[in-house]
Scaffold this motif. Sequence first.
Motif, PDB file in Angstrom:
ATOM      1  N   HIS A  99       0.817  -1.223   0.000  1.00 53.03           N
ATOM      2  CA  HIS A  99       0.000   0.000   0.000  1.00 53.03           C
ATOM      3  C   HIS A  99       0.849   1.271   0.000  1.00 53.03           C
ATOM      4  O   HIS A  99       0.494   2.270   0.613  1.00 53.03           O
ATOM      5  CB  HIS A  99      -0.978   0.001   1.177  1.00 53.03           C
ATOM      6  N   SER A 100       1.953   1.211  -0.739  1.00 57.31           N
ATOM      7  CA  SER A 100       2.867   2.356  -0.807  1.00 57.31           C
ATOM      8  C   SER A 100       2.461   3.364  -1.877  1.00 57.31           C
ATOM      9  O   SER A 100       3.028   4.444  -1.951  1.00 57.31           O
ATOM     10  CB  SER A 100       4.282   1.854  -1.108  1.00 57.31           C
ATOM     11  N   PRO A 155       8.743  -4.131  -9.364  1.00 58.48           N
ATOM     12  CA  PRO A 155       8.816  -4.826 -10.651  1.00 58.48           C
ATOM     13  C   PRO A 155       8.083  -6.166 -10.676  1.00 58.48           C
ATOM     14  O   PRO A 155       7.350  -6.445 -11.635  1.00 58.48           O
ATOM     15  CB  PRO A 155      10.323  -5.001 -10.866  1.00 58.48           C
ATOM     16  N   HIS A 156       8.232  -6.983  -9.661  1.00 51.67           N
ATOM     17  CA  HIS A 156       7.547  -8.284  -9.687  1.00 51.67           C
ATOM     18  C   HIS A 156       6.028  -8.113  -9.616  1.00 51.67           C
ATOM     19  O   HIS A 156       5.278  -8.896 -10.178  1.00 51.67           O
ATOM     20  CB  HIS A 156       8.058  -9.206  -8.565  1.00 51.67           C
ATOM     21  N   GLU A 157       5.570  -7.034  -8.959  1.00 51.32           N
ATOM     22  CA  GLU A 157       4.133  -6.761  -8.912  1.00 51.32           C
ATOM     23  C   GLU A 157       3.627  -6.279 -10.272  1.00 51.32           C
ATOM     24  O   GLU A 157       2.509  -6.608 -10.686  1.00 51.32           O
ATOM     25  CB  GLU A 157       3.825  -5.730  -7.823  1.00 51.32           C
ATOM     26  N   LEU A 158       4.462  -5.505 -10.981  1.00 48.69           N
ATOM     27  CA  LEU A 158       4.099  -5.096 -12.337  1.00 48.69           C
ATOM     28  C   LEU A 158       3.970  -6.329 -13.222  1.00 48.69           C
ATOM     29  O   LEU A 158       3.021  -6.436 -14.000  1.00 48.69           O
ATOM     30  CB  LEU A 158       5.124  -4.124 -12.920  1.00 48.69           C
ATOM     31  N   ARG A 184      10.587   1.362  -8.346  1.00 57.42           N
ATOM     32  CA  ARG A 184       9.144   1.260  -8.118  1.00 57.42           C
ATOM     33  C   ARG A 184       8.405   1.944  -9.270  1.00 57.42           C
ATOM     34  O   ARG A 184       8.935   2.842  -9.911  1.00 57.42           O
ATOM     35  CB  ARG A 184       8.778   1.883  -6.785  1.00 57.42           C
ATOM     36  N   ILE A 185       7.165   1.530  -9.489  1.00 52.31           N
ATOM     37  CA  ILE A 185       6.360   2.077 -10.572  1.00 52.31           C
ATOM     38  C   ILE A 185       5.155   2.789  -9.953  1.00 52.31           C
ATOM     39  O   ILE A 185       4.346   2.163  -9.261  1.00 52.31           O
ATOM     40  CB  ILE A 185       5.898   0.975 -11.555  1.00 52.31           C
ATOM     41  N   LEU A 193       9.884  -3.218 -19.926  1.00 56.35           N
ATOM     42  CA  LEU A 193       8.798  -2.439 -19.314  1.00 56.35           C
ATOM     43  C   LEU A 193       9.246  -1.826 -17.991  1.00 56.35           C
ATOM     44  O   LEU A 193       9.012  -0.642 -17.729  1.00 56.35           O
ATOM     45  CB  LEU A 193       7.566  -3.304 -19.066  1.00 56.35           C
ATOM     46  N   VAL A 194       9.859  -2.642 -17.163  1.00 62.10           N
ATOM     47  CA  VAL A 194      10.309  -2.152 -15.858  1.00 62.10           C
ATOM     48  C   VAL A 194      11.309  -1.014 -16.041  1.00 62.10           C
ATOM     49  O   VAL A 194      11.189   0.034 -15.400  1.00 62.10           O
ATOM     50  CB  VAL A 194      10.899  -3.288 -14.999  1.00 62.10           C
ATOM     51  N   LYS A 195      12.290  -1.201 -16.925  1.00 64.08           N
ATOM     52  CA  LYS A 195      13.302  -0.155 -17.141  1.00 64.08           C
ATOM     53  C   LYS A 195      12.677   1.134 -17.656  1.00 64.08           C
ATOM     54  O   LYS A 195      13.124   2.223 -17.326  1.00 64.08           O
ATOM     55  CB  LYS A 195      14.373  -0.638 -18.109  1.00 64.08           C
ATOM     56  N   ARG A 196      11.637   1.003 -18.463  1.00 58.23           N
ATOM     57  CA  ARG A 196      10.979   2.188 -19.039  1.00 58.23           C
ATOM     58  C   ARG A 196      10.152   2.947 -18.001  1.00 58.23           C
ATOM     59  O   ARG A 196      10.101   4.172 -18.017  1.00 58.23           O
ATOM     60  CB  ARG A 196      10.076   1.740 -20.203  1.00 58.23           C
ATOM     61  N   TYR A 197       9.515   2.234 -17.071  1.00 54.48           N
ATOM     62  CA  TYR A 197       8.525   2.874 -16.197  1.00 54.48           C
ATOM     63  C   TYR A 197       8.918   3.003 -14.729  1.00 54.48           C
ATOM     64  O   TYR A 197       8.250   3.700 -13.992  1.00 54.48           O
ATOM     65  CB  TYR A 197       7.176   2.162 -16.319  1.00 54.48           C
TER      66      TYR A 197
END
Length: 174
Positions: A92-93, A98-101, A129-130, A120-124
């Motif tokens: 709830h942050s 990344p693994h949640e994405l 964290r995303i 995707l992770v590197k881009r966002y």
Amino acid sequence: MAYPQGAVDPLWPWFSAVAGQDQQIEASELQTALTQSGINGNYQPFSLETCRIMIAMLDRDRSGSMGFPEFKELWAALNSWKQTFMRFDADHSGTVEPHELHQAVASFGYNLSPGALTVLVKRYEKGGRIAFDDFVACVVRLRALTSVFQGRDTQRNGFANFQYDDFIRCVMSI
């Protein structure tokens, strides 16, 4: 959805407050409408770039703006994405890791390779964290790119042919 006689669609005030006489909204107006509506909850307002790609996702006439029907469609999609985001934001942050994405993308039915997920992770991600804004941008781009690709994959075999100029138009319009 039908409303009682004289009742107004509850989304109309958010839309009409920023729409001009043409009853269309552009990216900066969408940003204002979404911020005022509170759909982003406690998250930061959507960036102008995310608003641009949300409009592009629904801009069937390529006008660079959206009318009320598209705004309603976007609202429904945003609510769905927000629910998914909240489901995978385990701590709830207000961000996903990344693994949640990866899990969220899979929940939408995308079967991406580890390499594609890494891109995707590197881009966002920012600081590992995303944020919600970037999550929405990611989902919109995935949806749009998938739609374009599927339209070109006439054999439904995972391959599509693009001429270079066509490819640039497709990618840059998203």
